[in-house]
Design an enzyme around this catalytic site. Structure first.
Site, PDB file in Angstrom:
ATOM      1  N   ASP A  18      -4.767  -5.761   1.116  1.00  0.00           N
ATOM      2  CA  ASP A  18      -3.575  -6.501   1.553  1.00  0.00           C
ATOM      3  C   ASP A  18      -3.700  -7.963   1.151  1.00  0.00           C
ATOM      4  O   ASP A  18      -2.756  -8.579   0.645  1.00  0.00           O
ATOM      5  CB  ASP A  18      -3.479  -6.381   3.072  1.00  0.00           C
ATOM      6  CG  ASP A  18      -2.057  -6.463   3.612  1.00  0.00           C
ATOM      7  OD1 ASP A  18      -1.899  -6.449   4.839  1.00  0.00           O
ATOM      8  OD2 ASP A  18      -1.107  -6.531   2.812  1.00  0.00           O
ATOM      9  N   ASP A  49     -10.679  -3.434  -9.227  1.00  0.00           N
ATOM     10  CA  ASP A  49      -9.762  -4.137  -8.319  1.00  0.00           C
ATOM     11  C   ASP A  49      -8.366  -3.570  -8.535  1.00  0.00           C
ATOM     12  O   ASP A  49      -7.869  -3.567  -9.665  1.00  0.00           O
ATOM     13  CB  ASP A  49      -9.803  -5.653  -8.652  1.00  0.00           C
ATOM     14  CG  ASP A  49      -8.981  -6.476  -7.686  1.00  0.00           C
ATOM     15  OD1 ASP A  49      -9.415  -7.593  -7.364  1.00  0.00           O
ATOM     16  OD2 ASP A  49      -7.915  -6.005  -7.243  1.00  0.00           O
ATOM     17  N   ILE A  50      -7.761  -3.116  -7.494  1.00  0.00           N
ATOM     18  CA  ILE A  50      -6.442  -2.458  -7.636  1.00  0.00           C
ATOM     19  C   ILE A  50      -5.402  -3.429  -8.183  1.00  0.00           C
ATOM     20  O   ILE A  50      -4.440  -3.006  -8.835  1.00  0.00           O
ATOM     21  CB  ILE A  50      -6.010  -1.836  -6.300  1.00  0.00           C
ATOM     22  CG1 ILE A  50      -4.949  -0.746  -6.541  1.00  0.00           C
ATOM     23  CG2 ILE A  50      -5.507  -2.882  -5.309  1.00  0.00           C
ATOM     24  CD1 ILE A  50      -4.740   0.183  -5.384  1.00  0.00           C
ATOM     25  N   ASN A  52      -1.015  -3.922   6.595  1.00  0.00           N
ATOM     26  CA  ASN A  52      -1.054  -4.229   8.022  1.00  0.00           C
ATOM     27  C   ASN A  52       0.291  -3.813   8.596  1.00  0.00           C
ATOM     28  O   ASN A  52       1.308  -3.929   7.921  1.00  0.00           O
ATOM     29  CB  ASN A  52      -1.222  -5.756   8.111  1.00  0.00           C
ATOM     30  CG  ASN A  52      -1.347  -6.266   9.501  1.00  0.00           C
ATOM     31  OD1 ASN A  52      -0.422  -6.180  10.292  1.00  0.00           O
ATOM     32  ND2 ASN A  52      -2.507  -6.791   9.804  1.00  0.00           N
ATOM     33  N   SER A  91      -7.793   2.948   4.831  1.00  0.00           N
ATOM     34  CA  SER A  91      -8.500   2.932   6.122  1.00  0.00           C
ATOM     35  C   SER A  91     -10.014   2.852   5.999  1.00  0.00           C
ATOM     36  O   SER A  91     -10.698   2.776   7.038  1.00  0.00           O
ATOM     37  CB  SER A  91      -8.135   4.172   6.977  1.00  0.00           C
ATOM     38  OG  SER A  91      -6.836   4.021   7.515  1.00  0.00           O
ATOM     39  N   GLY A  97     -11.903   0.540   4.825  1.00  0.00           N
ATOM     40  CA  GLY A  97     -12.454  -0.820   4.832  1.00  0.00           C
ATOM     41  C   GLY A  97     -12.428  -1.384   6.234  1.00  0.00           C
ATOM     42  O   GLY A  97     -13.126  -0.885   7.136  1.00  0.00           O
TER      43      GLY A  97
HETATM   44  N1  APR Z   1      -9.026  -3.323  -4.919  1.00  0.00           N
HETATM   45  C1  APR Z   1      -9.401  -2.050  -4.600  1.00  0.00           C
HETATM   46  N2  APR Z   1      -9.982  -1.723  -3.431  1.00  0.00           N
HETATM   47  C2  APR Z   1     -10.203  -2.734  -2.554  1.00  0.00           C
HETATM   48  C3  APR Z   1      -9.835  -4.075  -2.798  1.00  0.00           C
HETATM   49  C4  APR Z   1      -9.224  -4.353  -4.046  1.00  0.00           C
HETATM   50  N3  APR Z   1      -8.835  -5.594  -4.386  1.00  0.00           N
HETATM   51  N4  APR Z   1     -10.176  -4.837  -1.705  1.00  0.00           N
HETATM   52  C5  APR Z   1     -10.755  -3.991  -0.825  1.00  0.00           C
HETATM   53  N5  APR Z   1     -10.782  -2.733  -1.328  1.00  0.00           N
HETATM   54  C6  APR Z   1     -11.315  -1.500  -0.730  1.00  0.00           C
HETATM   55  C7  APR Z   1     -12.218  -1.672   0.448  1.00  0.00           C
HETATM   56  O1  APR Z   1     -13.563  -1.887  -0.008  1.00  0.00           O
HETATM   57  C8  APR Z   1     -12.048  -0.300   1.123  1.00  0.00           C
HETATM   58  O2  APR Z   1     -12.869   0.664   0.481  1.00  0.00           O
HETATM   59  O3  APR Z   1     -10.184  -0.784  -0.227  1.00  0.00           O
HETATM   60  C9  APR Z   1     -10.593   0.043   0.859  1.00  0.00           C
HETATM   61  C10 APR Z   1      -9.648  -0.252   2.027  1.00  0.00           C
HETATM   62  O4  APR Z   1     -10.060  -1.466   2.625  1.00  0.00           O
HETATM   63  P1  APR Z   1      -9.014  -2.462   3.361  1.00  0.00           P
HETATM   64  O5  APR Z   1      -8.280  -3.206   2.355  1.00  0.00           O
HETATM   65  O6  APR Z   1      -9.809  -3.196   4.397  1.00  0.00           O
HETATM   66  O7  APR Z   1      -7.976  -1.492   4.077  1.00  0.00           O
HETATM   67  P2  APR Z   1      -8.031  -0.741   5.471  1.00  0.00           P
HETATM   68  O8  APR Z   1      -9.411  -0.286   5.812  1.00  0.00           O
HETATM   69  O9  APR Z   1      -6.944   0.291   5.359  1.00  0.00           O
HETATM   70  O10 APR Z   1      -7.620  -1.850   6.529  1.00  0.00           O
HETATM   71  C11 APR Z   1      -6.320  -2.375   6.470  1.00  0.00           C
HETATM   72  O11 APR Z   1      -7.089  -4.587   6.862  1.00  0.00           O
HETATM   73  O12 APR Z   1      -6.771  -6.218   5.348  1.00  0.00           O
HETATM   74  C12 APR Z   1      -6.301  -5.720   6.520  1.00  0.00           C
HETATM   75  O13 APR Z   1      -3.991  -6.298   6.574  1.00  0.00           O
HETATM   76  C13 APR Z   1      -4.895  -5.232   6.370  1.00  0.00           C
HETATM   77  O14 APR Z   1      -4.645  -4.757   8.684  1.00  0.00           O
HETATM   78  C14 APR Z   1      -4.852  -4.174   7.416  1.00  0.00           C
HETATM   79  C15 APR Z   1      -6.251  -3.572   7.368  1.00  0.00           C
END
Ligand code: APR
Length: 181
Positions: free
Chosen positions: A36, A12-13, A26, A134, A136
């Site tokens: 986020d 978890d980051i 976002n 991107s 996720g």
């Molecule tokens: N720690 C590390 N990696 C994570 C975590 C975490 N806590 N939560 C999710 N991830 C991973 C996801 O599994 C994915 O592989 O981070 C990667 C990016 O996922 P997202 O957070 O959904 O980011 P993204 O695909 O860039 O979408 C961004 O989603 O949450 C909204 O507000 C955000 O609109 C924005 C969009």
């Protein structure tokens, strides 16, 4: 200046200790889900949020919206705020492009990493933790997201000494490991 060392970590980051932690933000800068949601409370969601960064980060994002970023942050751009209660000095918010089959947005995704490193240099961060931007909610295929991330970091000329990709699951970790050899 030079090319950062690349380190892969599963986890978890928001648990990371680094000079800067990158948020997959976002464009509103006011929170969302995924990374986020782990870092910021969603501005519209009342009650307890899973966020770990604390209210200070959202307050700093609101201040950005009230000043230089009235319309939010465009995809491919990056901006730093305090890291609030995270084990970091800075959070670097960057907005990934939503994946599209019709339009090649690879350059925008590469820009997220390049611009985040540029901002890291501006704030003097030497260790930077990145999620798979991107890959996720924005739907980018993980293998290609990993390729763009690693290629862009390898091509960077920066004072950042360590780029740590923090991968949330085994599939993401394997995709990045395939790129780093
Ligand atoms: N720690 C590390 N990696 C994570 C975590 C975490 N806590 N939560 C999710 N991830 C991973 C996801 O599994 C994915 O592989 O981070 C990667 C990016 O996922 P997202 O957070 O959904 O980011 P993204 O695909 O860039 O979408 C961004 O989603 O949450 C909204 O507000 C955000 O609109 C924005 C969009």
């Amino acid at each position: 200046m030079g090319t950062p060392e690349i380190v892969l970590v599963r986890g978890d980051i928001t648990d990371q200790h680094a000079d800067a932690i990158v948020n997959a933000a976002n464009s509103s800068l006011l929170g969302g889900g995924g990374v986020d949601g782990a870092i910021l409370p969603h501005s519209l969601r009342r009650g307890r949020c899973p966020q770990r960064g604390g209210p200070e980060i959202l307050a700093a994002c609101r201040a950005l919206r009230a000043s230089h970023y009235g319309k939010g942050l465009a995809p491919g751009r990056a901006v730093a705020t305090t890291a609030g209660r995270l084990h970091a000095e800075h959070v670097i918010h960057t907005v990934g492009p939503v994946f599209s089959r019709e339009e090649d947005r690879s350059e925008l995704l590469a820009s997220c990493y390049r611009e985040s490193l540029r901002v890291a240099d501006e704030v003097g961060a030497r260790t930077v933790a990145f999620p798979a931007i991107s890959a996720g909610i924005y739907g980018w295929p993980m293998d290609d997201a990993a390729r763009i991330a690693v290629e862009t970091v390898r091509a960077a000329d920066t004072d950042v000494e360590e780029v740590r990709f923090v991968l949330f699951d085994e599939a993401a970790h394997a995709a990045f490991a395939a790129q780093t050899g």
